[in-house]
Design a protein around this motif. Structure first.
Motif, PDB file in Angstrom:
ATOM      1  N   MET A 296      22.236 -23.310  39.954  1.00 46.07           N
ATOM      2  CA  MET A 296      22.980 -24.468  40.412  1.00 46.07           C
ATOM      3  C   MET A 296      23.690 -24.116  41.720  1.00 46.07           C
ATOM      4  SD  MET A 296      25.892 -26.646  38.407  1.00 46.07           S
ATOM      5  CE  MET A 296      27.409 -25.895  38.911  1.00 46.07           C
ATOM      6  N   ILE A 297      23.777 -25.072  42.611  1.00 45.87           N
ATOM      7  CA  ILE A 297      24.510 -24.937  43.870  1.00 45.87           C
ATOM      8  C   ILE A 297      25.776 -25.780  43.751  1.00 45.87           C
ATOM      9  CG2 ILE A 297      24.470 -25.345  46.364  1.00 45.87           C
ATOM     10  CD1 ILE A 297      22.305 -23.448  45.735  1.00 45.87           C
ATOM     11  N   ARG A 298      26.897 -25.204  44.160  1.00 39.13           N
ATOM     12  CA  ARG A 298      28.154 -25.952  44.163  1.00 39.13           C
ATOM     13  C   ARG A 298      29.057 -25.405  45.259  1.00 39.13           C
ATOM     14  NH1 ARG A 298      32.006 -22.603  42.190  1.00 39.13           N
ATOM     15  NH2 ARG A 298      31.552 -21.213  40.452  1.00 39.13           N
ATOM     16  N   LYS A 299      30.083 -26.173  45.606  1.00 42.88           N
ATOM     17  CA  LYS A 299      31.083 -25.696  46.541  1.00 42.88           C
ATOM     18  C   LYS A 299      31.854 -24.559  45.875  1.00 42.88           C
ATOM     19  CE  LYS A 299      32.277 -27.292  50.122  1.00 42.88           C
ATOM     20  NZ  LYS A 299      31.915 -26.874  51.491  1.00 42.88           N
ATOM     21  N   ALA A 300      32.242 -23.588  46.682  1.00 39.78           N
ATOM     22  CA  ALA A 300      33.011 -22.457  46.160  1.00 39.78           C
ATOM     23  C   ALA A 300      34.392 -22.924  45.715  1.00 39.78           C
ATOM     24  CB  ALA A 300      33.135 -21.383  47.231  1.00 39.78           C
ATOM     25  N   ARG A 301      34.911 -22.235  44.721  1.00 43.87           N
ATOM     26  CA  ARG A 301      36.250 -22.506  44.193  1.00 43.87           C
ATOM     27  C   ARG A 301      37.116 -21.268  44.388  1.00 43.87           C
ATOM     28  NH1 ARG A 301      33.317 -25.277  39.254  1.00 43.87           N
ATOM     29  NH2 ARG A 301      33.187 -23.143  38.488  1.00 43.87           N
ATOM     30  N   ILE A 302      38.392 -21.444  44.237  1.00 44.30           N
ATOM     31  CA  ILE A 302      39.342 -20.361  44.465  1.00 44.30           C
ATOM     32  C   ILE A 302      39.017 -19.129  43.619  1.00 44.30           C
ATOM     33  CG2 ILE A 302      41.157 -20.976  42.808  1.00 44.30           C
ATOM     34  CD1 ILE A 302      41.814 -20.193  46.476  1.00 44.30           C
ATOM     35  N   GLU A 303      38.562 -19.333  42.399  1.00 43.49           N
ATOM     36  CA  GLU A 303      38.248 -18.182  41.541  1.00 43.49           C
ATOM     37  C   GLU A 303      36.978 -17.447  41.978  1.00 43.49           C
ATOM     38  OE1 GLU A 303      36.647 -21.823  39.183  1.00 43.49           O
ATOM     39  OE2 GLU A 303      38.463 -21.367  40.327  1.00 43.49           O
ATOM     40  N   ASP A 304      36.249 -17.996  42.937  1.00 42.75           N
ATOM     41  CA  ASP A 304      35.033 -17.350  43.440  1.00 42.75           C
ATOM     42  C   ASP A 304      35.298 -16.363  44.574  1.00 42.75           C
ATOM     43  OD1 ASP A 304      33.495 -18.966  41.714  1.00 42.75           O
ATOM     44  OD2 ASP A 304      33.341 -20.542  43.239  1.00 42.75           O
ATOM     45  N   VAL A 305      36.487 -16.387  45.158  1.00 41.88           N
ATOM     46  CA  VAL A 305      36.760 -15.596  46.360  1.00 41.88           C
ATOM     47  C   VAL A 305      36.518 -14.106  46.137  1.00 41.88           C
ATOM     48  CG1 VAL A 305      38.553 -14.837  47.972  1.00 41.88           C
ATOM     49  CG2 VAL A 305      38.280 -17.268  47.452  1.00 41.88           C
ATOM     50  N   LYS A 306      37.008 -13.557  45.065  1.00 39.33           N
ATOM     51  CA  LYS A 306      36.842 -12.116  44.833  1.00 39.33           C
ATOM     52  C   LYS A 306      35.368 -11.760  44.635  1.00 39.33           C
ATOM     53  CE  LYS A 306      41.486 -11.217  43.332  1.00 39.33           C
ATOM     54  NZ  LYS A 306      42.399 -10.785  42.290  1.00 39.33           N
ATOM     55  N   ILE A 307      34.619 -12.640  44.023  1.00 44.90           N
ATOM     56  CA  ILE A 307      33.190 -12.393  43.828  1.00 44.90           C
ATOM     57  C   ILE A 307      32.453 -12.491  45.169  1.00 44.90           C
ATOM     58  CG2 ILE A 307      31.094 -13.233  42.675  1.00 44.90           C
ATOM     59  CD1 ILE A 307      33.109 -14.310  40.479  1.00 44.90           C
ATOM     60  N   ILE A 308      32.784 -13.497  45.973  1.00 42.54           N
ATOM     61  CA  ILE A 308      32.173 -13.635  47.300  1.00 42.54           C
ATOM     62  C   ILE A 308      32.497 -12.390  48.133  1.00 42.54           C
ATOM     63  CG2 ILE A 308      32.220 -14.932  49.473  1.00 42.54           C
ATOM     64  CD1 ILE A 308      32.730 -17.469  47.733  1.00 42.54           C
ATOM     65  N   HIS A 309      33.726 -11.938  48.063  1.00 39.94           N
ATOM     66  CA  HIS A 309      34.131 -10.739  48.797  1.00 39.94           C
ATOM     67  C   HIS A 309      33.272  -9.543  48.383  1.00 39.94           C
ATOM     68  CE1 HIS A 309      36.801  -7.263  49.702  1.00 39.94           C
ATOM     69  NE2 HIS A 309      36.971  -7.943  50.824  1.00 39.94           N
ATOM     70  N   ARG A 310      33.071  -9.360  47.092  1.00 38.18           N
ATOM     71  CA  ARG A 310      32.230  -8.259  46.607  1.00 38.18           C
ATOM     72  C   ARG A 310      30.790  -8.409  47.092  1.00 38.18           C
ATOM     73  NH1 ARG A 310      35.240  -8.588  41.718  1.00 38.18           N
ATOM     74  NH2 ARG A 310      33.598  -9.795  40.739  1.00 38.18           N
ATOM     75  N   LEU A 311      30.278  -9.639  47.069  1.00 42.04           N
ATOM     76  CA  LEU A 311      28.920  -9.881  47.565  1.00 42.04           C
ATOM     77  C   LEU A 311      28.789  -9.447  49.024  1.00 42.04           C
ATOM     78  CD1 LEU A 311      28.049 -13.451  46.225  1.00 42.04           C
ATOM     79  CD2 LEU A 311      26.815 -11.359  45.695  1.00 42.04           C
TER      80      LEU A 311
END
Length: 152
Positions: A1-16
């Motif tokens: 699924m594709i969705r807009k990022a949410r605040i709780e995704d920031v740490k995961i995006i950072h790790r990516l």
């Protein structure tokens, strides 16, 4: 699924982004501050458990120009068309916003060419494009990125 990022995704995006920089250097790492400030730029892909498996951002540069950046898909989820879906989501948003020229700076030229991007001379892009370049450890002498554009 594709969705807009949410605040709780920031740490995961950072790790990516950090993980990809360490292993293959294909994207520039982003600080937490940059990610929180630009969270609305990001889309993410998720698996059936809503775990983030990839990300991509649309960064507005000017009234007629935006950048596709920070495209990462976890290695175990590559080959499923997720990168293309992330880029398509960003391109769709650009059109919705009335922006009809999008560029990327990339070493993955074959991937972006397959999506319809064409090579462009770096100097043909607005100088604001290079703001991130100044913070890159590869700038200027070791830069291997190619500018590619798409007219929508």
């Amino acid at each position: 699924m594709i969705r807009k990022a949410r605040i709780e995704d920031v740490k995961i995006i950072h790790r990516l982004l950090i993980h990809q920089e360490e292993h293959d250097g294909l994207v520039l790492p982003r600080s937490y501050s940059q990610l929180y400030s630009h969270l609305r730029d990001f889309y993410v892909t998720t698996d059936e458990n809503d775990n983030v498996t990839g990300c991509c951002a649309l960064n507005i540069i000017w009234e007629n120009l935006a950048e596709i950046r920070s495209l990462v898909v976890l290695p175990e989820h590559r080959g499923k068309g997720l990168g293309r879906k992330l880029v398509d989501a960003c391109l769709s948003e650009a059109v919705t916003l009335g922006i009809f020229k999008v560029y990327t700076l990339t070493v993955q030229t074959e991937f972006f060419a397959h999506l319809g991007f064409v090579n462009e001379e770096m100097n043909a892009l607005n100088q604001k494009v290079f703001a991130d370049c100044l913070n890159c450890p590869r700038f200027p002498d070791l830069c291997n990125e190619v500018a590619m554009v798409m007219a929508l």
